[in-house]
Design an enzyme around this catalytic site. Structure first.
Site, PDB file in Angstrom:
ATOM      1  N   ASP A 318     -10.937  -5.995  25.062  1.00  0.00           N
ATOM      2  CA  ASP A 318     -10.608  -7.239  24.368  1.00  0.00           C
ATOM      3  C   ASP A 318      -9.656  -8.135  25.160  1.00  0.00           C
ATOM      4  O   ASP A 318      -9.201  -9.156  24.653  1.00  0.00           O
ATOM      5  CB  ASP A 318     -10.005  -6.929  22.990  1.00  0.00           C
ATOM      6  CG  ASP A 318      -8.771  -6.052  23.082  1.00  0.00           C
ATOM      7  OD1 ASP A 318      -8.483  -5.529  24.183  1.00  0.00           O
ATOM      8  OD2 ASP A 318      -8.088  -5.893  22.051  1.00  0.00           O
ATOM      9  N   GLU A 401       1.687   4.526  28.775  1.00  0.00           N
ATOM     10  CA  GLU A 401       1.902   3.968  30.107  1.00  0.00           C
ATOM     11  C   GLU A 401       3.091   4.639  30.802  1.00  0.00           C
ATOM     12  O   GLU A 401       3.016   5.004  31.986  1.00  0.00           O
ATOM     13  CB  GLU A 401       2.159   2.456  30.015  1.00  0.00           C
ATOM     14  CG  GLU A 401       1.036   1.673  29.353  1.00  0.00           C
ATOM     15  CD  GLU A 401       1.229   1.508  27.864  1.00  0.00           C
ATOM     16  OE1 GLU A 401       0.589   0.610  27.276  1.00  0.00           O
ATOM     17  OE2 GLU A 401       2.019   2.269  27.285  1.00  0.00           O
TER      18      GLU A 401
END
Length: 492
Positions: A318, A401
């Protein structure tokens, strides 16, 4: 003492004895010449024997300094002249000719031959003719052969390719690798893949002009929803402009989607479609670690194929990507970073750069993260990542992350700022508003080939966008000339 006595003693004494005898006689003679001024000329003249002895002493006294000067000259030449000059003068090569400290037995003399190119018979200019010339010529020939063999050996050594050192493996360290950093062991199933690139032109250039570029492995985690196929289609038409790219699409479901296989193959770029569902124990968590299983499956696929040449990038389906991003991350040597737009309260998340070096991070949610960056804000070189066998991405929402970058031993000094020193935004964290699956109430008898609705609604069902029903919800509206019409009037 009479001269006859001297003559009798002469054959029985050595030169040293004569010198000892002559010295006192000569001194007595000098004293007698000073004390008696009325002596006769015969008495004043030195004795014949004394004259002979005095001449020998004088000659020896003259020779000794000459011998000393000659020895000093020889020593001076031996210590100051080069080995080649000493050979030419017949003084020998000295210690310079020894093999101690020499390379392959050539010593300094061989190094001088190699450093200064000279004719093979140059030493003959300093030597005499005859047998010495022949002997010296043999020595020169032997030495020339040794030097030629040595130069050949050096040339062959320099032509041998340097063996590539295997990547350094990092041992397990509990301080940096917690229990979450165990080797990957994901449930992975390949639905379809293709390594053929059927694109002829990219960015107005033929595909052949990009053959030397490193490959970008673009990992896209996805999951079933009504916006899945539209977003993948939009992303694909961005990636179609990127040369040397392999698209890894990891779907969060247990079964393969045939429609997605057809769609990915139609784009004509290299791709791999895999399914890797989230473990059931995490599905009920709030928030759920969405996309982690898919990224872990892609990491496992890279490890299984032993890929060490290229760049890894996690690109959600997206997001919105600037084509310049791919040129930037392709140059990644270890880990590159860049800002991401539309992130949380600040509208941006990325590194703080001073004098070309990353020194800190700007992000509205720190929460103890050492690397507070977005998943789309970094790229990793595969050769660097291969040094860490415990590379992983744990199931910890919000820390994916940070923990992934920790698992590859990232240090601040290794980060490479991209995007014009992190002053430009090349990727946007756009989000499509999600809605529930659409429902179209329509009798199945009207879904035949008498109209297009049968095939259209079937495709929408395969895409996960809409579905049909006969008894739920409100009837589908079909209108003509601004007025609603019954299904039978139009579809019968």
């Amino acid at each position: 003492m009479s001269s006859a006595h001297y003559q009798a003693l002469e054959p029985q004494t050595s030169d040293e004895d004569n010198e000892d005898i002559e010295r006192p006689l000569h001194q007595n003679h000098l004293r007698s010449s000073y004390t008696s001024s009325s002596s006769s000329s015969a008495c004043n003249a030195p004795h014949p024997m004394v004259r002979k002895a005095s001449g020998g002493v004088a000659r020896r006294r003259c020779i000794l300094p000459l011998v000393g000067v000659a020895l000093f000259f020889v020593a001076f030449c031996y210590l100051t002249l080069s080995g080649d000059t000493r050979i030419a003068l017949g003084l020998g090569g000295g210690s310079e000719d020894s093999e101690e400290g020499s390379h392959h037995g050539l010593g300094k003399q061989g190094a001088l031959f190699m450093a200064t190119p000279r004719p093979a018979d140059w030493l003959l200019r300093y030597t005499r003719q005859g047998a010495a010339r022949t002997e010296l010529q043999d020595i020169i020939n032997d030495r020339t052969q040794e030097i030629t063999a040595y130069e050949t050996e050096l040339r062959l050594d320099s032509q041998e390719p340097n063996p590539k050192k295997p990547p350094r493996r990092h041992r397990f360290k509990p301080k940096y690798h917690s229990i979450n950093f165990r080797p990957l062991n994901e449930s992975l199933h390949i639905c379809s893949e293709s390594y053929e690139d059927r694109r002829q032109f990219m960015q107005d250039k033929p595909r052949s002009e990009y053959g030397q570029l490193p490959i970008i492995y673009f990992v896209t985690p996805t999951y079933p929803r009504r916006e899945q196929i539209p977003e993948l289609t939009r992303l694909a038409h961005t990636l179609l402009h990127v040369p040397r790219l392999h698209w890894l699409v990891a779907d969060d479901q247990e079964k393969c989607n045939g429609y997605m296989d057809t769609l990915l193959n139609r784009f004509g770029m290299p791709y791999t479609h895999m399914v890797s569902p989230m473990p059931s124990k995490f599905r009920n968590e709030k928030p759920a670690p969405r996309g982690v299983a898919n990224r872990r499956a892609a990491l496992q696929w890279l490890r299984q194929h032993n890929l060490t040449n290229g760049v890894l990038y996690f690109g959600d389906d997206d997001n919105t990507y600037d084509l310049r991003l791919f040129s930037e991350i392709r140059k990644t040597q270890r880990v590159s970073m860049f800002p991401v737009g539309l992130i949380a309260d600040y509208g941006v998340s990325g590194p703080v750069v001073r004098k070309g070096k990353v020194v800190a991070f700007l992000d509205s949610w720190v929460a103890g993260r050492r690397w507070p960056v977005d998943m789309a804000g970094f790229a990793v070189n595969l050769e660097y990542m291969a040094q860490y066998p415990y590379v992983n991405m744990p199931y910890k929402p919000g820390y994916e992350e940070d923990l992934f970058l920790r698992s590859i031993g990232l240090q601040m000094s290794l980060i490479e700022p991209r995007g014009n020193n992190c002053t430009e935004i090349l990727v946007w964290h756009t989000q499509t508003k999600s809605k529930k699956l659409g429902m179209v109430r329509l009798e199945s008898k009207y879904l035949d080939d008498r109209s297009n609705l049968g095939a259209l609604l079937l495709n929408l069902k395969l895409m996960g966008v809409a579905s049909t029903t006969e008894n739920e919800g409100r009837n589908a509206l079909i209108s003509k000339n601004g007025k609603e019409k019954p299904h039978s009037a139009i579809l019968s």
